[in-house]
Motif scaffolding. Structure first.
Motif, short mmCIF file in Angstrom:
data_model
loop_
_atom_site.label_atom_id
_atom_site.label_comp_id
_atom_site.label_asym_id
_atom_site.label_seq_id
_atom_site.Cartn_x
_atom_site.Cartn_y
_atom_site.Cartn_z
N SER A 27 0.82 -1.21 0.00
CA SER A 27 0.00 0.00 0.00
C SER A 27 0.85 1.26 0.00
O SER A 27 1.83 1.38 0.74
N SER A 28 0.46 2.22 -0.84
CA SER A 28 1.04 3.56 -0.83
C SER A 28 -0.08 4.58 -0.92
O SER A 28 -0.99 4.43 -1.73
N PHE A 29 0.01 5.62 -0.07
CA PHE A 29 -1.01 6.66 -0.10
C PHE A 29 -0.82 7.61 -1.27
O PHE A 29 -1.69 8.40 -1.61
N GLY A 80 -3.68 -6.54 8.65
CA GLY A 80 -3.55 -7.52 7.57
C GLY A 80 -4.27 -7.13 6.29
O GLY A 80 -4.36 -7.94 5.37
N VAL A 81 -4.77 -5.90 6.22
CA VAL A 81 -5.39 -5.43 4.97
C VAL A 81 -4.32 -5.26 3.90
O VAL A 81 -4.51 -5.60 2.73
N ALA A 82 -3.18 -4.71 4.31
CA ALA A 82 -1.99 -4.65 3.46
C ALA A 82 -0.91 -5.52 4.10
O ALA A 82 -0.85 -5.65 5.32
N ASP A 83 -0.07 -6.10 3.26
CA ASP A 83 1.06 -6.86 3.78
C ASP A 83 2.28 -5.96 4.00
O ASP A 83 3.07 -6.19 4.92
N ILE A 84 2.41 -4.97 3.14
CA ILE A 84 3.53 -4.02 3.18
C ILE A 84 2.96 -2.63 2.99
O ILE A 84 1.97 -2.44 2.28
N ALA A 85 3.56 -1.63 3.62
CA ALA A 85 3.11 -0.26 3.41
C ALA A 85 4.27 0.71 3.60
O ALA A 85 5.22 0.44 4.34
#
Length: 334
Positions: A27-29, A80-85
């Protein structure tokens, strides 16, 4: 019948030696085309996937598709919605608190050296707490922030009474020490609108953020006194990492840690330099570069913010001293 078919597919894959790639959600904003996401994070993900021997795919979710706010990114990984952010700790005050030492003025001079020093702080055991709860892929900092405003700022007293934004408590304390009225709670995405509406007169900012979030369209004056960098993290859900096949973990490790911090810092510095050139060419703002005497005046003005930070942390002086030594060590190694 369906269960028999599913079992048949599974057995066929085992007999053929085929492995199914795990898919990680990153995930990236930022918008997908923004520099950090498109030129740093996405290429990193591609390198890791290529090195994983077919065990890993990493899918970028940019532009807030998993969570729009920068402040949501940490929780996305925890839940756990994203694995990496990509995470900006300043948006979650109290988390990753030791790392806010990088926000103190006149310490970090560039992203590359600052990012390497931040990773050294992790390796040497100075950053604990939240840092130990995640798989740390990259611990890094921006280039130093400085004053971006809608009026000329030559010396600290010019900030007196001005409403100025910063992303977190440490840099808000810096603004307070300079006599400004510190304003929190304004994200980078709403910065330009807040300035254009007159809600604030400016912000602590650096060139890439000014360009990415369109603040360059409304900021007319900059003073480049080094008022503290923004700590940043790329982190992963630890349980998710530990559940991956060995080949996938090895690929992640190969491109993480010092390697990722080194890569991030070099790329970020290059981008910032180019962003400054574009902003100066397109908008022709007034840019004040403090001379040696002016720098000493700025240092004296912000000293209370550093003292406040040290006093507010149980081991504040030790962390402050260790970070100074880490920066010196990185400087000496280059």
């Amino acid at each position: 019948m369906k269960r028999i078919l599913a079992l048949g597919v599974l057995l066929a894959s085992v007999w053929s030696g085929t492995t199914f790639a795990e898919t990680l959600r990153f995930s990236s904003f930022e918008p997908p085309a923004a520099y950090v996401t498109s030129k740093i994070l996405a290429p990193w993900a591609e390198k890791v996937a290529a090195a994983s021997k077919g065990t890993l795919e990493i899918q970028m979710f940019a532009g807030g598709t998993l969570g729009r706010s920068p402040a949501q990114q940490l929780k996305l990984v925890e839940d756990g919605v994203a694995d990496i952010a990509w995470v900006i700790p300043g948006y979650t005050p109290g988390r990753f608190d030791e790392g806010t030492v990088a926000e103190l003025p006149f310490m970090v001079t560039e992203s590359h050296k600052g990012s390497l020093a931040m990773w050294k702080m992790v390796e040497d055991g100075h950053f604990k707490g939240d840092y130990e709860k995640f798989k740390l892929l990259c611990v890094c900092v921006s280039t130093p922030a400085f004053i971006g405003a809608t009026k000329e700022i030559n010396e600290p007293k010019d900030l007196s009474g001005l409403k100025m934004r910063a992303p977190g408590p440490t840099q808000l304390a810096v603004l307070e020490a300079l006599g400004a009225v510190p304003i929190g709670g304004i994200t980078a995405a709403t910065l330009a609108e807040s300035i254009s509406r007159g809600l604030i007169s400016g912000s602590l900012i650096e060139w890439s953020a000014s360009e990415t979030f369109n603040a360059d369209e409304v900021l007319t004056h900059y003073n480049t006194a080094l008022l503290g960098a923004t700590p940043m993290l790329v982190l992963m859900n630890k349980a998710r990492y530990e559940a991956l096949p060995a080949e996938a973990r090895e690929a992640i490790d190969q491109f993480s840690g010092e390697t990722f911090s080194d890569y991030f810092g070099k790329e970020f510095d290059a981008y910032v330099a180019a962003a400054r050139e574009r902003i100066e060419a397109n908008y022709k703002p007034q840019v004040v570069e403090p001379d040696e005497a002016a720098v000493e005046a700025w240092k004296a003005a912000v000293a209370p913010a550093t003292e406040k930070w040290i006093a507010a942390h149980d081991n504040g002086q030790a962390i402050y001293d260790a970070f100074g030594k880490a920066l010196q060590a990185v400087e000496g190694a280059k």
